[in-house]
Write an enzyme that holds these catalytic residues in place. Structure first.
Site, mmCIF file in Angstrom:
data_model
loop_
_atom_site.group_PDB
_atom_site.id
_atom_site.type_symbol
_atom_site.label_atom_id
_atom_site.label_comp_id
_atom_site.label_asym_id
_atom_site.label_seq_id
_atom_site.Cartn_x
_atom_site.Cartn_y
_atom_site.Cartn_z
ATOM 1 C CE LYS A 35 23.018 37.292 41.971
ATOM 2 N NZ LYS A 35 23.866 36.637 42.973
ATOM 3 C CG ASP B 24 32.300 45.369 48.483
ATOM 4 O OD1 ASP B 24 33.443 45.832 48.278
ATOM 5 O OD2 ASP B 24 32.057 44.572 49.396
ATOM 6 C CD GLU C 120 43.096 56.515 42.776
ATOM 7 O OE1 GLU C 120 42.777 56.591 43.991
ATOM 8 O OE2 GLU C 120 43.272 57.513 42.070
ATOM 9 C CG ASP D 229 37.696 49.663 38.678
ATOM 10 O OD1 ASP D 229 36.971 49.491 39.674
ATOM 11 O OD2 ASP D 229 38.201 48.710 38.045
ATOM 12 C CD GLU E 188 39.002 54.812 52.646
ATOM 13 O OE1 GLU E 188 39.001 54.325 51.502
ATOM 14 O OE2 GLU E 188 40.023 54.841 53.375
ATOM 15 C CB THR F 206 42.520 53.714 47.316
ATOM 16 O OG1 THR F 206 42.124 52.959 46.173
ATOM 17 C CG2 THR F 206 41.762 55.037 47.347
ATOM 18 C CD GLU F 207 46.059 49.455 50.506
ATOM 19 O OE1 GLU F 207 44.880 49.732 50.850
ATOM 20 O OE2 GLU F 207 46.999 49.359 51.326
HETATM 21 N N1 SAH Z 1 38.963 51.586 49.926
HETATM 22 C C1 SAH Z 1 39.939 50.537 49.676
HETATM 23 C C2 SAH Z 1 39.298 49.148 49.624
HETATM 24 C C3 SAH Z 1 38.264 48.962 48.561
HETATM 25 S S1 SAH Z 1 37.473 47.354 48.618
HETATM 26 C C4 SAH Z 1 40.677 50.845 48.383
HETATM 27 O O1 SAH Z 1 40.175 51.652 47.598
HETATM 28 O O2 SAH Z 1 41.743 50.283 48.164
HETATM 29 C C5 SAH Z 1 35.988 47.766 49.508
HETATM 30 C C6 SAH Z 1 36.166 47.591 50.995
HETATM 31 O O3 SAH Z 1 34.986 48.051 51.634
HETATM 32 C C7 SAH Z 1 36.346 46.142 51.432
HETATM 33 O O4 SAH Z 1 37.467 46.044 52.289
HETATM 34 C C8 SAH Z 1 35.046 45.799 52.145
HETATM 35 O O5 SAH Z 1 35.214 44.849 53.162
HETATM 36 C C9 SAH Z 1 34.610 47.142 52.658
HETATM 37 N N2 SAH Z 1 33.154 47.276 52.786
HETATM 38 C C10 SAH Z 1 32.258 47.026 51.809
HETATM 39 N N3 SAH Z 1 31.006 47.225 52.241
HETATM 40 C C11 SAH Z 1 31.114 47.634 53.530
HETATM 41 C C12 SAH Z 1 30.153 47.984 54.522
HETATM 42 N N4 SAH Z 1 28.850 47.945 54.253
HETATM 43 N N5 SAH Z 1 30.594 48.358 55.732
HETATM 44 C C13 SAH Z 1 31.930 48.376 56.005
HETATM 45 N N6 SAH Z 1 32.887 48.049 55.105
HETATM 46 C C14 SAH Z 1 32.493 47.680 53.885
#
Ligand code: SAH
Length: 212
Positions: free
Chosen positions: A121, A117, A195, A153, A43, A192-193
């Site tokens: 942009k 994330d 979700e 989402d 993951e 997931t958290e």
């Molecule tokens: N998967 C979890 C968290 C989602 S938030 C859930 O669904 O609840 C997205 C997470 O990905 C964040 O904790 C962020 O720090 C991490 N993340 C984003 N881009 C990343 C990257 N390029 N490499 C490693 N982690 C990353």
């Protein structure tokens, strides 16, 4: 997910046995690291780790690696592992861009992207985890019939992810624009958290499964 800096989290991670500290030295050696031939699922962006820890508990015959770039978030997963250690799960604190330096060709059987994330942009499109640039990296490390499962989402990010498939040479195997009302794709769904948070606010959850 960016939490305020948690004092000492970097140090606690440096000392944790649940974290792989020099992941680049593991490339091509993951079976040895886990001490088994079981398939490896990764993951990327695991946040506090609930999803991957639940999967690791449910599937002892599959090995898991959770990748997260921020110590302040990863520390939560480590604390949970200390309370309930799982032999088939390791964490790595790293930037996902370096993934091909950590896993060799065909070393990974499946990749999960959950609530990545959005980088809204245009000039940041390459940083989005389902972008063609990242799909090229995943192509390098996945087994021949490996799949990527992506949940979000964020409708714009989902549409972007769909539009990237053709130029990157991937196939859409399954998709839904409302996972929680899709009986078939919901089977065996592990929350997931993010979700849980977003679906309880009434947001539909988008999901695809892709392969080459
Ligand atoms: N998967 C979890 C968290 C989602 S938030 C859930 O669904 O609840 C997205 C997470 O990905 C964040 O904790 C962020 O720090 C991490 N993340 C984003 N881009 C990343 C990257 N390029 N490499 C490693 N982690 C990353």
């Amino acid at each position: 997910m960016r939490l305020r800096n948690i004092a000492g989290s970097r140090e606690a991670i440096t000392e944790s046995d649940y974290v792989i500290h020099e992941p680049k030295t593991c490339k091509g050696r993951w079976k040895e690291i886990f001490g088994s031939d079981h398939p490896i699922r990764v993951e990327i962006g695991m946040g506090k780790g609930r999803f991957i820890m639940d999967l690791a508990k449910m599937n002892p015959d599959i090995n898991y690696v959770g990748i997260e770039k921020y110590s302040s978030v990863l520390i939560r997963g480590i604390q949970k592992m200390e309370a309930e250690p799982l032999p088939n799960l390791f964490f790595i604190r790293m930037e996902a861009e370096e993934i091909t330096e950590v896993f060799d060709h065909g070393e990974v059987e499946r990749i999960y992207l959950n609530f990545s994330d959005p980088w809204p942009k245009d000039r940041h499109a390459k940083r989005r985890l389902p972008s063609r640039e990242f799909l090229r990296r995943y192509d390098e490390i996945l087994v021949k019939d490996g799949v990527i499962e992506f949940k979000t989402d964020n409708e714009d990010l989902f549409q972007f992810a769909l539009d990237e498939l053709k130029p990157a040479g991937w196939h859409l195997d399954r998709m839904t624009r409302d996972l929680h009302h899709d009986e078939e794709m919901m089977q065996g769904n592990v929350m997931t958290e993010y979700e849980e948070r977003f679906s309880s606010m009434g947001n539909p959850i988008f999901k695809y499964i892709i392969s080459r």
